[in-house]
Design a protein around this motif. Structure first.
Motif, mmCIF file in Angstrom:
data_model
loop_
_atom_site.group_PDB
_atom_site.id
_atom_site.type_symbol
_atom_site.label_atom_id
_atom_site.label_comp_id
_atom_site.label_asym_id
_atom_site.label_seq_id
_atom_site.Cartn_x
_atom_site.Cartn_y
_atom_site.Cartn_z
ATOM 1 N N SER A 106 -9.909 0.175 6.498
ATOM 2 C CA SER A 106 -9.554 1.527 6.944
ATOM 3 C C SER A 106 -10.658 2.134 7.798
ATOM 4 O O SER A 106 -10.392 2.831 8.786
ATOM 5 C CB SER A 106 -9.278 2.424 5.734
ATOM 6 N N TRP A 124 0.472 2.453 2.735
ATOM 7 C CA TRP A 124 -0.677 2.057 3.555
ATOM 8 C C TRP A 124 -1.310 0.860 2.839
ATOM 9 O O TRP A 124 -2.109 1.000 1.944
ATOM 10 C CB TRP A 124 -1.653 3.213 3.671
ATOM 11 N N LEU A 127 4.688 -1.377 8.139
ATOM 12 C CA LEU A 127 3.388 -1.017 8.703
ATOM 13 C C LEU A 127 2.990 -2.041 9.770
ATOM 14 O O LEU A 127 2.474 -1.678 10.837
ATOM 15 C CB LEU A 127 2.334 -0.962 7.599
#
Length: 511
Positions: free
Chosen positions: A8, A74, A133
């Motif tokens: 991330s 996520w 995603l």
């Protein structure tokens, strides 16, 4: 590094820098972009150093999972295959920024911001562990590259950008429909679970074809490759580098992550499609490259031929073929990127890509001639360079499936040597008679600074490929085990005697 969200952060750094670039001056935007890409490179190196290659760790490492709504989450994580492609991305990005330092003079903040967004989307694609995603990252990468070609490209940039966008977008519509069906049928969108889910054999062919429609364009495979030469010719130098170096690898990554492990029976049944199109691509695009007058177009057609070696290796259903395909992808990312940089170096001096306008550069640009020679030899597959390792493993792998495909692809390698050596001879050797060519200065320190790291990486991969193969080996072995039951028989395997040594001795004594 358990619990540390390094993936991330690697996405956040260039995204924050992209926003900062939009509010900065041209010079500051260059510095921000270079700093962000170098920071991501450092984070990638740290991740590689911390990656467990012993096989004791789970397949997926640096996992992050944060539910958002419904099944969508996520979800990030990497295996050895993802790691190598992320490292390729973060390695090339600061080189692209450095290569654009002087050649891009208009709308510099926007240009740098778009390149940083490309980095975000490429890393996201290679690390996404949620089906949708992945799709978002995979498709969103079209937007910044479309703008880079359309705004900073050559005279036919609008045509090239539209063609690039439409080709790559239309192929992905079927893939989205297939993903929706898969999520409904399996009850999950988590890629690690889907990799071990046995989809109905009757549906696999349709799913495989839907994904193929998208990945074949991205690779690109013949005959849906025609967008690539136009995109490369019109794109700025750094745009060509990242397009050939990273974006073409999205199709190969899609095949190895989805098509082969999720639809093994369909992959076996439809392998003839891959082999046929790949054989045609290797020979046809190599012959087309031989007659090109534009340096960029020649290298673009060579990319189609090299990526055809990747596709046959990915569908070899064995360790050598899959590992070879991955090494060819990594090598092609470095070598094709370096070749486009070499074209950009002399284009910035003479503002033409016509091969006949040059000649004799070995006399006034010896350092340039040396780098260009190394990358030419690597493209050909000279032993000791990165190109040799991948091509050898890929051909070893596909020989176990099809001797005909092996012979045809080997012919393509010979043709590759012909067009690359022909290009090098016309650019570097011969008489230095043209006054404007004679006045061209050799490589600057900045140009050496962005070519030297690629040269060292090409030699490193060629001399010690184990450092690149080791992180992927366990994951490739897992994939091979997954598709073992669907492995095609092949036509070139030697008959192996099943008589035991003791039995053979007894039989000889009896005689």
């Amino acid at each position: 590094m358990n619990g540390f969200p390094i993936l991330s952060i690697m996405l956040l750094v260039p995204m924050a820098a992209a926003v900062a670039c939009l509010y900065a001056s041209a010079d500051n935007a260059r510095r921000i972009a270079l700093g962000a890409t170098l920071l991501d490179l450092a984070l990638g190196a740290l991740m590689w150093a911390q990656f467990d290659v012993s096989g004791a760790a789970p397949q997926w490492q640096f996992v992050e999972f944060y539910p958002i709504f419904g099944r969508f989450a996520w979800a990030l994580g990497i295996d050895g295959i993802s790691l190598m492609l992320i490292m390729l991305t973060v390695f090339l990005m600061p080189i692209c920024i450095a290569a654009s330092w002087q050649s891009i003079q208009k709308r510099v903040p926007e240009y740098m911001a778009l390149f940083l967004v490309v980095e975000v989307l490429m890393i996201g694609t290679f690390s996404a562990q949620d089906l949708f995603l992945f799709y978002i990252f995979f498709e969103a990468g079209l937007i910044p590259m479309y703008l880079i070609i359309g705004i900073w490209g050559g005279p036919r940039r609008i045509y090239a950008s539209y063609k690039f966008f439409l080709y790559t977008l239309l192929g992905s519509v079927l893939m989205l429909i297939a993903m929706l069906w898969m999520a409904h049928e399996a009850g999950t969108t988590e890629i690690p679970i889907l990799l071990n889910h046995d989809f109905p054999v009757g549906a696999q062919n349709w799913l495989w074809l839907a994904f193929f429609a998208s990945f074949a364009v991205k690779v690109p495979m013949w005959p849906v490759h025609t967008w690539l030469p136009d995109a490369h010719v019109e794109a700025p130098t750094a745009g060509s580098v990242i397009l050939a170096g990273v974006m073409l690898k999205l199709g190969g990554y899609g095949f190895i992550r989805f098509s082969v492990p999720m639809f093994p029976q369909a992959s076996e049944a439809l392998i003839w499609v891959i082999l046929s199109l790949s054989m045609i691509a290797v020979v046809y695009t190599s012959l087309v490259a031989l007659v090109q007058a534009d340096m960029k177009k020649l290298i673009a057609y060579s990319s189609v031929a090299h990526m055809a070696i990747v596709t046959i290796g990915l569908f070899a259903f064995n360790q050598q073929g899959l590992e070879g395909a991955m090494i060819v992808m990594l090598s092609h990312g470095l070598v094709s990127g370096a070749l486009f940089l070499c074209v950009g170096v002399i284009y910035d001096r003479l503002h033409t890509r016509e091969i006949d306008r040059y000649g004799g550069l070995a006399e006034n640009m010896p350092r340039y001639a040396l780098f260009f020679m190394l990358f030419t030899m690597a493209s050909i597959g000279l032993p000791g360079t990165s190109g040799f390792v991948g091509e050898l493993l890929s051909l070893m792998g596909i020989y176990q499936v099809s001797s005909i495909a092996t012979v045809v692809c080997t012919t393509g390698i010979i043709l590759g040597a012909a067009y690359m050596l022909y290009l090098y001879r016309r650019i570097v050797f011969g008489a230095l008679t043209k006054p404007d060519v004679k006045a061209m200065p050799d490589l600057s320190k900045r140009e050496i600074a962005f070519l030297l790291p690629i040269a060292l990486a090409v030699l490193w991969m060629g001399i010690y490929p184990e450092s690149f193969l080791r992180p992927m080996r366990a994951d490739v072995a897992t994939l091979v085990a997954r598709v073992a039951q669907a492995k095609p028989a092949g036509d070139a395997q030697l008959a192996v005697s099943t008589v035991k040594p003791a039995d053979a001795g007894a039989e000889g004594a009896h005689q």
